[in-house]
Design a protein around this motif. Structure first.
Motif, PDB file in Angstrom:
ATOM      1  N   ALA A   5       0.716  -1.203  -0.003  1.00 49.81           N
ATOM      2  CA  ALA A   5       0.107   0.070   0.139  1.00 49.81           C
ATOM      3  C   ALA A   5       0.747   1.255   0.042  1.00 49.81           C
ATOM      4  O   ALA A   5       0.415   2.281  -0.681  1.00 49.81           O
ATOM      5  CB  ALA A   5      -1.012   0.071   1.318  1.00 49.81           C
ATOM      6  N   VAL A   6       1.749   1.103   0.840  1.00 51.98           N
ATOM      7  CA  VAL A   6       2.821   2.262   0.933  1.00 51.98           C
ATOM      8  C   VAL A   6       3.385   2.808  -0.620  1.00 51.98           C
ATOM      9  O   VAL A   6       3.287   3.580  -0.836  1.00 51.98           O
ATOM     10  CB  VAL A   6       3.863   2.133   1.779  1.00 51.98           C
ATOM     11  CG1 VAL A   6       5.022   3.404   1.841  1.00 51.98           C
ATOM     12  CG2 VAL A   6       3.149   2.400   3.210  1.00 51.98           C
ATOM     13  N   ILE A   8       2.353   1.815  -3.383  1.00 51.18           N
ATOM     14  CA  ILE A   8       1.712   2.342  -4.351  1.00 51.18           C
ATOM     15  C   ILE A   8       1.159   3.481  -4.081  1.00 51.18           C
ATOM     16  O   ILE A   8       1.015   4.665  -5.162  1.00 51.18           O
ATOM     17  CB  ILE A   8       0.068   1.586  -4.289  1.00 51.18           C
ATOM     18  CG1 ILE A   8       0.384  -0.046  -4.990  1.00 51.18           C
ATOM     19  CG2 ILE A   8      -0.989   2.036  -5.478  1.00 51.18           C
ATOM     20  CD1 ILE A   8      -0.841  -1.123  -4.883  1.00 51.18           C
ATOM     21  N   SER A   9       0.968   4.091  -2.873  1.00 50.70           N
ATOM     22  CA  SER A   9       0.744   5.446  -2.652  1.00 50.70           C
ATOM     23  C   SER A   9       1.982   6.528  -3.096  1.00 50.70           C
ATOM     24  O   SER A   9       1.546   7.426  -3.698  1.00 50.70           O
ATOM     25  CB  SER A   9       0.423   5.697  -1.046  1.00 50.70           C
ATOM     26  OG  SER A   9      -0.576   4.680  -0.706  1.00 50.70           O
ATOM     27  N   ASP A  10       2.962   5.720  -2.875  1.00 49.97           N
ATOM     28  CA  ASP A  10       4.170   6.583  -3.233  1.00 49.97           C
ATOM     29  C   ASP A  10       4.194   6.963  -4.677  1.00 49.97           C
ATOM     30  O   ASP A  10       4.149   8.026  -5.237  1.00 49.97           O
ATOM     31  CB  ASP A  10       5.499   5.934  -2.876  1.00 49.97           C
ATOM     32  CG  ASP A  10       5.927   5.985  -1.496  1.00 49.97           C
ATOM     33  OD1 ASP A  10       5.231   6.549  -0.609  1.00 49.97           O
ATOM     34  OD2 ASP A  10       6.797   5.407  -1.232  1.00 49.97           O
ATOM     35  N   ARG A  12       1.580   7.111  -6.577  1.00 47.51           N
ATOM     36  CA  ARG A  12       0.534   7.898  -7.236  1.00 47.51           C
ATOM     37  C   ARG A  12       0.826   9.236  -6.756  1.00 47.51           C
ATOM     38  O   ARG A  12       0.340  10.215  -7.209  1.00 47.51           O
ATOM     39  CB  ARG A  12      -0.827   7.172  -6.272  1.00 47.51           C
ATOM     40  CG  ARG A  12      -1.392   6.017  -6.798  1.00 47.51           C
ATOM     41  CD  ARG A  12      -2.427   5.401  -6.166  1.00 47.51           C
ATOM     42  NE  ARG A  12      -3.582   6.287  -5.796  1.00 47.51           N
ATOM     43  CZ  ARG A  12      -4.538   6.487  -6.708  1.00 47.51           C
ATOM     44  NH1 ARG A  12      -4.445   6.127  -7.950  1.00 47.51           N
ATOM     45  NH2 ARG A  12      -5.574   7.255  -6.117  1.00 47.51           N
ATOM     46  N   GLU A  20       8.220   8.871 -10.774  1.00 49.99           N
ATOM     47  CA  GLU A  20       7.701   7.568 -10.867  1.00 49.99           C
ATOM     48  C   GLU A  20       8.579   6.550 -11.185  1.00 49.99           C
ATOM     49  O   GLU A  20       8.933   5.542 -10.733  1.00 49.99           O
ATOM     50  CB  GLU A  20       6.443   7.582 -11.862  1.00 49.99           C
ATOM     51  CG  GLU A  20       5.610   6.313 -11.829  1.00 49.99           C
ATOM     52  CD  GLU A  20       4.592   6.167 -12.850  1.00 49.99           C
ATOM     53  OE1 GLU A  20       3.724   7.170 -12.934  1.00 49.99           O
ATOM     54  OE2 GLU A  20       4.560   5.294 -13.740  1.00 49.99           O
TER      55      GLU A  20
ATOM     56  N   ILE B 110      -6.846  -0.739  -7.289  1.00 50.09           N
ATOM     57  CA  ILE B 110      -5.371  -0.453  -7.249  1.00 50.09           C
ATOM     58  C   ILE B 110      -4.606  -1.312  -6.272  1.00 50.09           C
ATOM     59  O   ILE B 110      -3.594  -1.830  -6.572  1.00 50.09           O
ATOM     60  CB  ILE B 110      -5.301   1.098  -7.100  1.00 50.09           C
ATOM     61  CG1 ILE B 110      -6.049   1.776  -8.411  1.00 50.09           C
ATOM     62  CG2 ILE B 110      -3.818   1.371  -6.955  1.00 50.09           C
ATOM     63  CD1 ILE B 110      -5.788   3.103  -8.251  1.00 50.09           C
ATOM     64  N   PHE B 111      -5.201  -1.091  -5.110  1.00 50.81           N
ATOM     65  CA  PHE B 111      -4.586  -1.946  -4.090  1.00 50.81           C
ATOM     66  C   PHE B 111      -4.728  -3.402  -3.808  1.00 50.81           C
ATOM     67  O   PHE B 111      -4.058  -4.038  -3.088  1.00 50.81           O
ATOM     68  CB  PHE B 111      -5.099  -1.378  -2.709  1.00 50.81           C
ATOM     69  CG  PHE B 111      -4.483   0.182  -2.514  1.00 50.81           C
ATOM     70  CD1 PHE B 111      -3.121   0.294  -2.394  1.00 50.81           C
ATOM     71  CD2 PHE B 111      -5.263   1.381  -2.849  1.00 50.81           C
ATOM     72  CE1 PHE B 111      -2.663   1.627  -2.163  1.00 50.81           C
ATOM     73  CE2 PHE B 111      -4.598   2.384  -2.729  1.00 50.81           C
ATOM     74  CZ  PHE B 111      -3.389   2.938  -2.359  1.00 50.81           C
ATOM     75  N   ARG B 162       8.003  -3.382   5.186  1.00 52.74           N
ATOM     76  CA  ARG B 162       8.034  -2.401   4.121  1.00 52.74           C
ATOM     77  C   ARG B 162       8.634  -2.927   2.954  1.00 52.74           C
ATOM     78  O   ARG B 162       9.680  -3.712   2.719  1.00 52.74           O
ATOM     79  CB  ARG B 162       9.060  -1.113   4.562  1.00 52.74           C
ATOM     80  CG  ARG B 162       8.392   0.080   4.983  1.00 52.74           C
ATOM     81  CD  ARG B 162       9.722   1.156   4.874  1.00 52.74           C
ATOM     82  NE  ARG B 162       9.556   1.840   3.386  1.00 52.74           N
ATOM     83  CZ  ARG B 162       8.623   2.620   3.277  1.00 52.74           C
ATOM     84  NH1 ARG B 162       7.890   2.977   3.986  1.00 52.74           N
ATOM     85  NH2 ARG B 162       8.796   2.851   1.860  1.00 52.74           N
TER      86      ARG B 162
END
Lengths: 911, 162
Positions: A5-6, A8-10, A12, A20, B110-111, B162
C-alpha cells in the motif's frame, strides 16, 4: 499488506513521470536484493514482492527477474504462496520461456495432488500460458481428468476449457480418442457450469471435425429445450435477472450453428419448437425493468435468429426473425439497433428473406441519417450494401452519396468503394454510372482510390454507347473552378480518347477542350501532368487544327527542360513525333485504346481485401444470382507501346495497390485467393530448387541485375529481404518491383553498382501450391527491361519442427491412415546419396528430424506442423533410401490431402 | 474467444490488463493506449460495441465495453462471442467485485490487483467463459479468502514491514 500500500501510494503521489520511474527503480532494486539475499523469505514477503512486481508491470515497465522465485512458489504446499506464484506466471511468463520445464513439473505435481483447488490452479495456468511445451506435457492428462468419474465439478469445468485452449493452440497434439464420446455426454451433466464449459469445448472441436461430434446435436437440442421451457425459478442460481441460463442457451445455439438442420424429424421439430418459444418470449412483457433482464433475453434471441438464418430452411421462422429484427431497428436501445442491423446483413443474403429485408429500407436510410453513433451508421451502410439489388440501386446509391458528404473520415474510403461497386453492378444505363462516379470524385475526391477511376475509364472504353456522354459530362465537370485532381485524370484520359465526339459543338471545340485541360496543368502532380501530356499528343491526332498550339506548349522550356525526367522525356518525344510522323503513322500510333479484357472488378477485390471475405454479402448473392450482371471488366493492357497515355503500364503495376508511401513495407497478402495474377504473360523464371530447403542466396542473375534474398519464417508469417544489385555502371531508371498486382514502391532509380533493398512481409493464409511472382521493370539505357521471377515462398516455409518419441510418432502415423491423407512417391536419386546431406535437407525443409524412431536406421523420419492463418496441419514424413537401386521412397502423411501432395512434390525434388 | 480484458480509468491509466493471446509487453501497452483512445472519445449513451483497434486484429475483433463512474471495463472478443452475453458478463464481473470489496471503487482495484485477478480467473479461463453464476464465483472466492486467512494465522505473525 502495508508495504504494498505504501509503495502504491508513493507512486500515485509522484508528480512527474521521471519521479515515478525513479521510485520504481528504487523498488525494483529493493526487491532484487531481497530475492538475492541469503535470508530465506517467508511466503508473506514473497507474496508482497510479487504483488509489487505485478503492479509495476501493469504500469508498463518490463520485469526481467522474479520468475525463478515465482516458480519456487509453485511447489509450496501453502495455498497462498502457490496461488501468487501461478498468478505471476500467467501474467508474466510468455509461452517460450525457458522456465517452462520447471513450471510443467510443478503443474504435474498439482494435477496429481487430488486437491481440487490445486488442480484448478494448475489447469488455469496451462490454459493461460497455452504453450506448445505444455500441450506436449499435458495433452494426454487433461482429457483423462475431464472424463474421470470422480473429478469434482469445478475441476471438470476447468479441464474442459483447458483442453479447449490446448486444442486451439496445438491441435495436432490433442489426439481424439475414446474420451470424445464421453465429452459429448457432459451435455447431460447435472451442473450447468460444467455443461457451459463442455459446450464451448464441443463447439470448437465440432468446427474441426463435425463427424466425430454429430451426436452432440440431439443432446444440445434436448438440453436447450429443457432450459427454454423451464420456469424462471427452476434453474436457481443460473437464472440471471429472470432469464434461465442465458449463457448456456447462447452456447448451445452456437454449437447448433456448426451443423445443418437436424435430419431426424423429431429432433428437428423439437428445435423448431424451442426457436418459436424464444421468439414468442420476445413479445411477452418484460419480467423486470432492469437492462440486464432485456440484455440476457435478447442475447438468447439474437443467437436464435442467427441459427434460423444459418439453417435458412424454415420460411415461417425466417419471416418471424425478420420481423423481430425490424422491430429492433426502431428500438430505443442503441445496442439493439446495432445488432439488428448486423443480423439483417446476413439475413439479406438468404433467398427466402431478401425481399422481406428490403421492406425496411426507409428505416435503414433513416438510421444512416440520424444515428449519433458512427459504429451504428457503419452497420447501416453495410446493410444498405447487402440489401441492394437492381430494384433499389438508384435510391441506395443516391442515399449513400449524400451521406458521403457528411460521413466520418474513417469510413469514407469504404463507402466510396461500395458506391462504385453498386453503381457498376446494377447500372442499367451507363450514363447513370458515369454520373455516379464523377459525383464520388466531386464529393470525396481524396478517398477515391486509383482503382475507382481506372475502372470508370475501363468501362467507358469498353462501351461505345456511353463514350459521347462521358466526354460531355467530364467536359462540363472540368469547368468548375476547383476540381479534384482525380477528375483531371479522368477528364484528360476521356477527352484524349473521345474528345472528338463532342468537338462538333462550338462550346466544346478542340481548342476550348485543350485550353480547359491545360488550365489545370500547373496545379497537378507529376503523374497527372504526364497523363495530360499524353492526352495532348492524342489531341494532335484527333484535331490537326490544334497541332500548332500544342506543339507550342510542348516546346516551352517548362516542358522541354522540366526537372522531372519523365515529363521532359514525354515532351521531347511527343514533340518530335508530332513533327516527323506522317498523319497515317500518327493515326496508327495514337489509335483509340482497344477494349480491356474482362476480369473481376479490381474494386471488388480491394473491398474484399479491406473487409475480409466474410463481410461481403453481395458476393454471396453473386453466387446465387447471375454472375456479375454487367460483365466485369478490368485493367491492364500490359503492352506499353500501344498505350501512349501511359495508363496501361500504370494499371498493370499499380492496380489494386493501396496508396502507400515510399519505402514502407506492407503486409502482402500474397496467397489470398482474391488476387488475380496479372502479369503472367511475361517469361517466368522459376526459382532454383535449392531454395526449398534454404532461405538465403542469389535468386536471379543476368548480365544487368542480380537479385539476392534473405528470408525468415515463423509460424504462418514470414519476412523477405530482397536485394536488387545493379551490375552495370549505368543507372537504372523507373525501377519498379511488384508482387502479383501489388506494387511495392521502390526507389525509382538504382545507381550503377549500387544495391537497393526491399522488405516483403508474408502471411500464409491457407495452404497453396503456386509461388508468388516478383515482377521487375526498369529502364536501362533506352530500353525497358521486364523480368519476372517466382519467389521461393513454398508451403514448407511455414513448418515448425516437432520433436516426438517413437511411440508418439507411430501412434500419430496410424491416426493419419486415411488413403487421401497419405501421398507416396518413389523416385530415382539425382545426387549422390549422402546421409549427412539428406539430414541437412530434411531439417532445411523445416521438419524435425527424429532419430531412433524408425526401426531401420538408414531411414529418415521427420515431423512438424504447417502453420497457416486459419489452421495448423500436422505433418509426418518418412524417407526410405535404397542405395543399391539408387532410389528413394518418400511418404507424407498429413491431416490434409492437398498439403500431403504439395509437400511430397516439393521434397522429392531435393534428392 | 476473449482476447483481452482491460480495465482503465478515465485518464487511460491501466488498472487491470489480462491478455489471453501472447503479445510482447510493448504491444500490450500500445493496445491498452489504442483501446483507451478508441473508447474514451465515444459519447455516453452510444452503443457498447465497436470494431477493435488495428493492433488487436482490426474489424475481426470487437470491443465490448461498459463505463462505470471512473472506470472503463473493456473486453476484446472475436466473432464467436455473443455481444450481449459479454455485456452481461461485464455486469456480473462488476457486481461480483462489488460484493467482494463491498462497494468497489477504483482504489480497491489499485491496492488489490491480485484479488481482482483471482476473481477474474474464476470467471474467465484461457479466454473462455468459465462460470457465470455469481453465487458460485463468490463461494469460490470466499473459500480462497478463508484458506488465505487460516494460513496467514498459522504461518505469519503480524509485524512491521516495508
Amino acid at each position: 499488506m502495508r508495504g504494498l500500500a505504501v509503495f502504491i501510494s508513493d507512486i500515485r503521489n509522484c508528480k512527474s513521470k521521471e519521479a515515478e520511474i525513479k521510485r520504481i527503480n528504487k523498488e525494483l532494486a529493493n526487491i532484487r536484493s531481497k530475492f538475492k539475499g541469503d535470508k530465506a523469505l517467508d511466503g508473506y514477503s514473497k507474496k508482497k514482492y510479487v504483488c509489487k512486481l505485478l503492479f509495476i508491470f501493469l504500469l508498463g515497465h518490463d520485469i526481467d527477474f522474479g520468475h525463478m522465485e515465482a516458480v519456487n512458489l509453485l511447489s509450496s504446499n501453502k495455498y497462498t504462496e502457490k496461488q501468487i506464484g501461478y498468478l505471476f506466471i500467467s501474467v508474466l511468463v510468455n509461452s517460450n520461456s525457458d522456465l517452462i520445464s520447471l513450471i510443467n513439473n510443478a503443474i504435474k505435481n498439482d494435477l496429481s495432488s487430488r486437491n481440487p483447488t490445486f488442480m484448478n490452479l494448475a489447469l488455469h495456468c496451462i490454459a493461460n500460458v497455452g504453450s506448445r511445451e505444455m500441450a506436449e506435457a499435458f495433452a494426454a492428462e487433461v482429457p483423462r481428468i475431464l472424463v474421470a468419474g470422480d473429478t469434482m465439478d469445478s475441476v471438470k469445468q476447468s479441464a474442459a476449457l483447458c483442453l479447449l485452449r490446448l486444442n486451439t493452440t496445438s491441435p495436432d497434439l490433442v489426439p481424439m480418442g475414446e474420451w470424445t464420446a464421453r465429452v459429448v455426454h457432459l451435455l447431460n451433466d447435472q451442473h450447468l457450469g460444467v455443461v457451459t464449459a463442455a459446450t464451448s469445448l464441443i463447439t470448437t472441436l465440432a468446427q474441426k471435425s463435425p463427424e466425430d461430434f454429430k451426436t452432440s446435436v440431439s443432446l444440445a437440442v434436448a438440453r436447450l429445450s429443457r432450459i427454454v421451457s423451464s420456469a424462471s425459478t427452476d434453474l436457481q442460481d443460473y437464472t440471471y435477472y429472470f432469464v434461465a441460463a442465458p449463457w448456456l442457451s447462447v452456447k448451445l445455439l452456437r454449437l447448433l450453428q456448426c451443423y445443418p438442420p437436424p435430419e431426424d424429424g423429431a429432433i428437428r421439430g423439437r428445435l423448431t419448437e424451442c426457436l418459436e418459444t424464444i421468439l414468442n418470449k420476445a413479445q411477452e412483457p418484460p419480467k423486470s425493468k432492469k437492462v440486464q433482464h432485456s440484455n440476457a433475453k435478447n442475447a438468447v434471441l439474437f443467437e436464435a435468429i442467427s441459427l434460423i438464418i444459418h439453417h435458412d430452411s424454415e420460411p415461417t421462422l425466417l419471416v418471424r426473425a425478420c420481423n423481430q429484427l425490424g422491430q429492433f431497428l426502431q428500438h430505443r436501445e442503441t445496442n439493439l439497433r446495432y445488432l439488428a442491423l448486423e443480423s439483417m446483413c446476413t439475413l439479406a443474403s438468404s433467398e427466402f428473406s431478401h425481399e422481406a429485408v428490403k421492406t425496411h429500407i426507409e428505416t435503414v436510410i433513416n438510421a444512416l441519417k440520424s444515428e449519433r453513433d458512427v459504429s451504428v451508421r457503419q452497420r447501416a451502410v453495410d446493410l444498405l450494401y447487402a440489401m441492394c439489388d437492381r430494384s433499389n440501386a438508384k435510391q441506395i446509391v443516391a442515399e449513400m452519396l449524400s451521406y458521403l458528404e457528411t460521413a466520418d473520415y474513417s469510413i469514407r474510403e469504404e463507402i466510396v468503394l461500395k458506391v462504385a461497386i453498386l453503381a457498376e453492378k446494377y447500372a442499367v444505363d451507363y450514363t447513370w454510372y458515369v454520373d455516379t462516379i464523377l459525383n464520388l470524385i466531386r464529393f470525396a475526391g481524396d478517398y477515391v482510390s486509383d482503382e475507382v477511376w481506372y475502372r470508370v475509364i475501363q468501362i467507358v472504353i469498353n462501351r461505345d454507347e456511353v463514350q459521347g456522354y462521358a466526354a460531355k459530362t467530364v467536359f462540363e465537370a472540368l469547368q468548375a473552378p476547383a476540381c479534384h485532381e482525380n477528375l483531371v485524370k479522368v477528364g484528360g484520359y476521356i477527352l484524349g480518347e473521345f474528345g472528338n465526339l463532342i468537338a462538333g459543338d462550338s462550346r466544346s471545340s478542340p481548342l476550348i477542350q485543350f485550353d480547359l485541360l491545360h488550365s489545370k496543368f500547373h496545379l497537378c502532380s507529376v503523374p497527372t501532368r504526364a497523363l495530360l501530356l499524353s492526352a495532348y499528343i492524342k489531341f494532335i491526332n484527333l484535331f490537326p487544327e490544334v497541332k500548332g498550339t500544342i506543339q507550342e506548349v510542348l516546346r516551352s522550356d517548362s516542358q522541354l527542360r522540366n526537372a522531372d525526367v519523365e515529363l521532359q522525356q514525354r515532351a521531347v518525344e511527343y514533340l518530335r513525333l508530332s513533327c516527323i510522323a506522317s498523319t497515317d503513322i500518327l493515326a496508327t500510333v495514337l489509335e483509340e485504346m482497344p477494349p480491356f479484357p474482362e476480369r473481376e472488378s479490381s474494386i471488388l477485390a480491394k473491398l474484399k481485401k479491406k473487409k475480409g471475405p466474410g463481410n461481403l454479402h453481395p458476393d454471396l448473392d453473386e453466387n446465387r444470382k447471375e454472375r456479375s450482371v454487367n460483365g466485369g471488366t478490368v485493367a491492364a493492357s500490359p503492352t506499353p507501346s500501344t498505350d501512349l497515355l501511359g495508363l496501361g503500364s500504370t494499371i498493370a503495376t499499380q492496380n489494386s495497390a493501396p496508396p502507400v508511401s515510399k519505402g514502407t513495407s506492407l503486409l502482402v497478402d500474397v496467397f489470398s485467393e482474391n488476387i488475380i495474377p496479372d502479369m503472367r504473360c511475361l517469361p517466368l523464371a522459376p526459382f532454383p530448387s535449392r531454395f526449398v530447403c534454404k532461405n538465403n542466396g542469389v535468386l536471379y542473375e543476368n548480365q544487368l541485375l542480380q537479385i539476392g534474398l534473405k528470408s525468415e519464417f515463423r509460424q504462418n508469417l514470414g519476412r523477405m529481404y530482397v536485394f536488387f544489385g545493379n551490375k552495370t555502371s549505368t543507372q537504372f531508371m523507373n525501377f519498379a518491383a511488384s508482387v502479383f498486382i501489388l506494387c511495392i514502391p521502390a526507389d525509382p532509380t538504382v545507381d550503377g553498382g549500387a544495391q537497393l533493398q526491399q522488405i516483403l512481409n508474408i502471411e500464409c493464409v491457407s495452404d497453396f501450391v503456386d509461388a508468388p511472382v516478383l515482377n521487375i521493370q526498369f529502364r536501362y539505357g533506352g530500353t525497358l527491361q521486364n523480368i519476372a521471377v517466382k519467389l521461393p515462398i513454398t508451403l514448407n516455409k511455414f513448418f515448425q519442427p516437432t520433436e516426438m518419441t517413437s511411440q508418439d510418432f507411430f501412434q500419430r502415423w496410424k491416426q493419419l491412415g486415411a488413403p487421401q491423407q497419405e501421398v507416396q512417391k518413389i523416385f530415382k536419386a539425382k545426387n549422390s546419396m549422402d546421409t549427412e546431406v539428406t539430414k541437412a535437407k530434411i531439417m532445411g525443409f523445416g521438419a524435425a528430424l527424429l532419430d531412433g524412431v524408425d526401426p531401420n536406421p538408414s531411414n529418415f523420419v521427420g515431423a512438424g506442423v504447417i502453420h497457416t492463418k486459419t489452421t495448423q496441419v500436422g505433418c509426418l514424413l518418412r524417407l526410405e533410401p535404397n542405395t543399391q537401386a539408387q532410389m528413394y521412397r518418400l511418404t507424407l502423411r498429413t491431416s490434409r490431402d492437398t498439403v500431403s501432395q504439395r509437400l511430397c512434390d516439393l521434397l522429392s525434388e531435393q534428392f | 474467444m476473449i482476447k483481452a480484458i482491460l480495465i482503465f480509468n478515465n485518464h487511460g491509466k491501466p488498472r487491470l490488463s489480462k491478455f489471453y493471446e501472447h503479445y510482447s509487453e510493448d504491444t500490450e501497452q500500445q493496445i491498452i493506449r489504442e483501446t483507451f483512445h478508441l473508447v474514451s472519445k465515444r459519447d455516453e449513451n452510444v452503443c457498447n460495441f465497436l470494431e477493435g483497434g488495428m493492433l488487436i486484429g482490426g474489424s475481426e475483433n470487437k470491443l465490448i465495453y461498459r463505463h462505470y463512474a471512473t472506470l472503463y471495463f473493456v473486453f476484446c472478443v472475436d466473432s464467436s462471442e455473443s455481444e450481449l452475453g459479454i455485456l452481461d458478463l461485464i455486469q456480473v464481473f462488476v457486481e461480483t467485485l462489488d460484493k467482494c470489496f463491498e462497494n468497489v471503487c477504483e482504489l480497491d482495484l489499485i491496492f488489490h490487483v491480485d484479488k481482482v485477478h483471482n476473481i477474474l480467473a474464476e470467471m474467465v479461463m484461457g479466454g473462455m467463459v468459465l462460470e457465470t453464476n455469481m453465487n458460485e464465483i463468490i463461494t469460490q472466492v470466499d473459500a480462497q479468502n478463508k484458506m488465505e486467512k487460516s494460513e496467514t494465522f498459522i504461518f505469519q505473525s503480524p509485524r512491521q514491514d516495508r
